[in-house]
Motif scaffolding. Sequence first.
Motif, mmCIF file in Angstrom:
data_model
loop_
_atom_site.group_PDB
_atom_site.id
_atom_site.type_symbol
_atom_site.label_atom_id
_atom_site.label_comp_id
_atom_site.label_asym_id
_atom_site.label_seq_id
_atom_site.Cartn_x
_atom_site.Cartn_y
_atom_site.Cartn_z
ATOM 1 N N SER A 248 41.188 44.535 30.415
ATOM 2 C CA SER A 248 41.537 44.239 29.015
ATOM 3 C C SER A 248 41.930 45.507 28.278
ATOM 4 O O SER A 248 42.886 45.514 27.483
ATOM 5 N N VAL A 249 41.199 46.588 28.545
ATOM 6 C CA VAL A 249 41.541 47.862 27.906
ATOM 7 C C VAL A 249 42.925 48.327 28.334
ATOM 8 O O VAL A 249 43.740 48.795 27.519
ATOM 9 N N ILE A 250 43.242 48.192 29.624
ATOM 10 C CA ILE A 250 44.566 48.578 30.113
ATOM 11 C C ILE A 250 45.646 47.737 29.436
ATOM 12 O O ILE A 250 46.706 48.251 29.025
ATOM 13 N N THR A 251 45.398 46.435 29.292
ATOM 14 C CA THR A 251 46.383 45.559 28.661
ATOM 15 C C THR A 251 46.626 45.968 27.215
ATOM 16 O O THR A 251 47.790 46.062 26.765
ATOM 17 N N VAL A 252 45.562 46.204 26.459
ATOM 18 C CA VAL A 252 45.700 46.590 25.048
ATOM 19 C C VAL A 252 46.424 47.926 24.918
ATOM 20 O O VAL A 252 47.322 48.097 24.072
ATOM 21 N N GLN A 253 46.067 48.889 25.742
ATOM 22 C CA GLN A 253 46.709 50.200 25.664
ATOM 23 C C GLN A 253 48.188 50.121 26.019
ATOM 24 O O GLN A 253 49.034 50.762 25.385
ATOM 25 N N ALA A 254 48.515 49.327 27.043
ATOM 26 C CA ALA A 254 49.922 49.206 27.432
ATOM 27 C C ALA A 254 50.725 48.465 26.374
ATOM 28 O O ALA A 254 51.883 48.821 26.093
ATOM 29 N N ASP A 255 50.145 47.419 25.764
ATOM 30 C CA ASP A 255 50.867 46.681 24.730
ATOM 31 C C ASP A 255 51.061 47.509 23.466
ATOM 32 O O ASP A 255 52.088 47.398 22.781
ATOM 33 N N SER A 256 50.061 48.342 23.128
ATOM 34 C CA SER A 256 50.137 49.111 21.865
ATOM 35 C C SER A 256 50.819 50.456 22.031
ATOM 36 O O SER A 256 51.029 51.161 21.039
ATOM 37 N N ALA A 257 51.149 50.855 23.249
ATOM 38 C CA ALA A 257 51.765 52.175 23.464
ATOM 39 C C ALA A 257 53.062 52.351 22.681
ATOM 40 O O ALA A 257 53.292 53.410 22.066
ATOM 41 N N PRO A 258 53.977 51.353 22.641
ATOM 42 C CA PRO A 258 55.216 51.555 21.879
ATOM 43 C C PRO A 258 54.990 51.763 20.389
ATOM 44 O O PRO A 258 55.828 52.375 19.715
ATOM 45 N N TYR A 259 53.870 51.262 19.867
ATOM 46 C CA TYR A 259 53.595 51.417 18.446
ATOM 47 C C TYR A 259 52.821 52.703 18.154
ATOM 48 O O TYR A 259 52.877 53.240 17.045
ATOM 49 N N ALA A 273 55.402 47.622 29.281
ATOM 50 C CA ALA A 273 55.394 46.155 29.258
ATOM 51 C C ALA A 273 55.077 45.593 30.637
ATOM 52 O O ALA A 273 54.343 44.602 30.774
ATOM 53 N N SER A 274 55.628 46.235 31.679
ATOM 54 C CA SER A 274 55.326 45.786 33.038
ATOM 55 C C SER A 274 53.849 46.001 33.368
ATOM 56 O O SER A 274 53.218 45.142 34.009
ATOM 57 N N ILE A 275 53.301 47.136 32.936
ATOM 58 C CA ILE A 275 51.878 47.393 33.176
ATOM 59 C C ILE A 275 51.013 46.347 32.473
ATOM 60 O O ILE A 275 50.047 45.819 33.035
ATOM 61 N N ALA A 276 51.364 46.034 31.218
ATOM 62 C CA ALA A 276 50.579 45.054 30.472
ATOM 63 C C ALA A 276 50.659 43.675 31.137
ATOM 64 O O ALA A 276 49.655 42.958 31.251
ATOM 65 N N ALA A 277 51.852 43.295 31.611
ATOM 66 C CA ALA A 277 51.997 41.990 32.273
ATOM 67 C C ALA A 277 51.194 41.949 33.567
ATOM 68 O O ALA A 277 50.533 40.949 33.871
ATOM 69 N N GLY A 278 51.245 43.038 34.342
ATOM 70 C CA GLY A 278 50.455 43.077 35.575
ATOM 71 C C GLY A 278 48.967 43.014 35.312
ATOM 72 O O GLY A 278 48.215 42.353 36.044
ATOM 73 N N ALA A 279 48.525 43.688 34.241
ATOM 74 C CA ALA A 279 47.097 43.659 33.905
ATOM 75 C C ALA A 279 46.671 42.260 33.480
ATOM 76 O O ALA A 279 45.579 41.791 33.834
ATOM 77 N N ARG A 280 47.531 41.577 32.707
ATOM 78 C CA ARG A 280 47.184 40.216 32.295
ATOM 79 C C ARG A 280 47.118 39.268 33.505
ATOM 80 O O ARG A 280 46.235 38.416 33.601
ATOM 81 N N SER A 282 46.439 40.160 36.578
ATOM 82 C CA SER A 282 45.225 40.509 37.321
ATOM 83 C C SER A 282 43.987 39.939 36.650
ATOM 84 O O SER A 282 43.059 39.460 37.314
ATOM 85 N N LEU A 283 43.976 39.965 35.318
ATOM 86 C CA LEU A 283 42.835 39.408 34.597
ATOM 87 C C LEU A 283 42.739 37.898 34.803
ATOM 88 O O LEU A 283 41.635 37.349 34.961
ATOM 89 N N ALA A 284 43.879 37.219 34.849
ATOM 90 C CA ALA A 284 43.864 35.779 35.106
ATOM 91 C C ALA A 284 43.358 35.480 36.514
ATOM 92 O O ALA A 284 42.584 34.533 36.724
ATOM 93 N N GLU A 285 43.783 36.297 37.480
ATOM 94 C CA GLU A 285 43.289 36.105 38.842
ATOM 95 C C GLU A 285 41.796 36.363 38.936
ATOM 96 O O GLU A 285 41.070 35.687 39.687
ATOM 97 N N MET A 286 41.292 37.331 38.180
ATOM 98 C CA MET A 286 39.858 37.601 38.165
ATOM 99 C C MET A 286 39.081 36.411 37.609
ATOM 100 O O MET A 286 38.009 36.079 38.095
ATOM 101 N N ARG A 287 39.662 35.747 36.604
ATOM 102 C CA ARG A 287 38.985 34.569 36.050
ATOM 103 C C ARG A 287 38.950 33.438 37.090
ATOM 104 O O ARG A 287 37.970 32.708 37.194
ATOM 105 N N ARG A 288 40.039 33.284 37.848
ATOM 106 C CA ARG A 288 40.044 32.271 38.915
ATOM 107 C C ARG A 288 39.004 32.613 39.988
ATOM 108 O O ARG A 288 38.328 31.727 40.521
ATOM 109 N N LEU A 289 38.906 33.890 40.319
ATOM 110 C CA LEU A 289 37.904 34.311 41.296
ATOM 111 C C LEU A 289 36.500 34.021 40.805
ATOM 112 O O LEU A 289 35.644 33.558 41.563
ATOM 113 N N LEU A 290 36.265 34.246 39.528
ATOM 114 C CA LEU A 290 34.947 33.961 38.958
ATOM 115 C C LEU A 290 34.644 32.474 39.038
ATOM 116 O O LEU A 290 33.511 32.073 39.314
#
Length: 445
Positions: A248-259, A273-280, A282-290
């Motif tokens: 989540s931290v990686i996603t927020v940092q990648a999304d807010s970097a342009p600002y 943007a690619s980093i943020a999409a990949g992190a999201r 990965s986070l969705a896959e982690m939720r499926r794993l859980l």
Amino acid sequence: MKETKRRRPHMPRPLVRGLYRAREGVRSIGVALATPTGHGEALLARAAKPWVRWLPYAVAFVFVAVLLPVTIAVLINEYGVNGAVAGALGTAQTVPLLVAVTRPLQAWWVIFTADVVGGLVLLIGDPVAGQPWPWTPMVVVGYLALMVALGPRESRRALFGVWLMTGAAGAMFALVSPSRVDGIPIVLFVLSGVLLLLTATLRGRGEAERRLVEQETISEAERSRRTLLEERTRIARELHDVVAHHMSVITVQADSAPYRIPDLPEPAREEFASIAAGARESLAEMRRLLAVLRSEGAEGERAPQPGLDRVQQLVEATVRAGVPAELSLAADLDLAGLPPAVDLSAYRIVQEALANVVRHAPGATTRVSVRGDAEGWLNVLVVNGPPAGNGSGNGSGPVESGDGTGHGLVGMRERVRLTGGSLDTGPLPDGGFRVAARMPLTDPG
């Protein structure tokens, strides 16, 4: 007049079925008598002590050493049998007892045949008046000893066939010369049946106990394996929160970097943007794993995973439970800089150790120590004394299960193994218990 055609009489079906079953029974007994069950394993070969494994050989040797010369002497002196014939009969009736230790059914065939032939030889001999027939007392003793070796080794059908053959031989001699036959065939028939039944029963009981022990061993191994898998699953669910936080931290940092970064080039914006999409993703896959790891009916934990910053509250709760516990937390230990897995594992180890003290050493003085060393390791130590009062608790140390906090020592070992550390547990001379964990202060690699 018309000649009536005679019909062939038909046997009743119950009689036909009975004859068929009898024939199949006789055939199965014959197959059992011709097919030894064992594979040459000696009687008592699985005993733990060597002298017990050699005992059947010694007993068989004693029987042969005693019966062989006595049998030959009695056949020559009391029954008037030729010396060569007496020697051959005596050898065939006694020496196979040595073979019976490993191959009892083959030994029975030799001895049974020799006993029948011996009865026929004595029938045409010139015995002293009053001598038993068709078998001498030595034959009876040797045959009963053979039954003791035969019962624990062969199938029930084979034993039943041996018993029937023994009775049939006695009945045959009674029909051949009813005036000479005495009570020895009946005695041998009854005693052999009793010995076969007794030894077969003991064999069945021993096999049942052995299967029970094997099943208990398998059940215990499966129980331990299931406990280990459950604990690993629980640890994985806990670590999901840690990994999800970082993603989540990686996603927020990648999304807010342009600002946050002025005049950011367009390729860099696309990379973030690619980093943020990949992190999201990965986070969705982690939720499926859980969702896969969560047991049926289990609800997700809403509270954040604890760490060493909450160990003081844990010790205070233990004191309120009646255990005089004290905490020694190193002042120079940077709790915020601990690896998340180490921080969570250290807390859970202290939690489980204190829970076990409350359950199994009520009132015991307990010390908790958490500190780092110069070599870059975090040392967690929980030591309790003997239970207060009579000095006896419900157990000698931590158990392998807990009330919602894991599986005791199993969970501790898995957590320490996960972080690349080591665990040392064991009872103390004064009746207390010690739990010592050592984990790296930095992530490996």
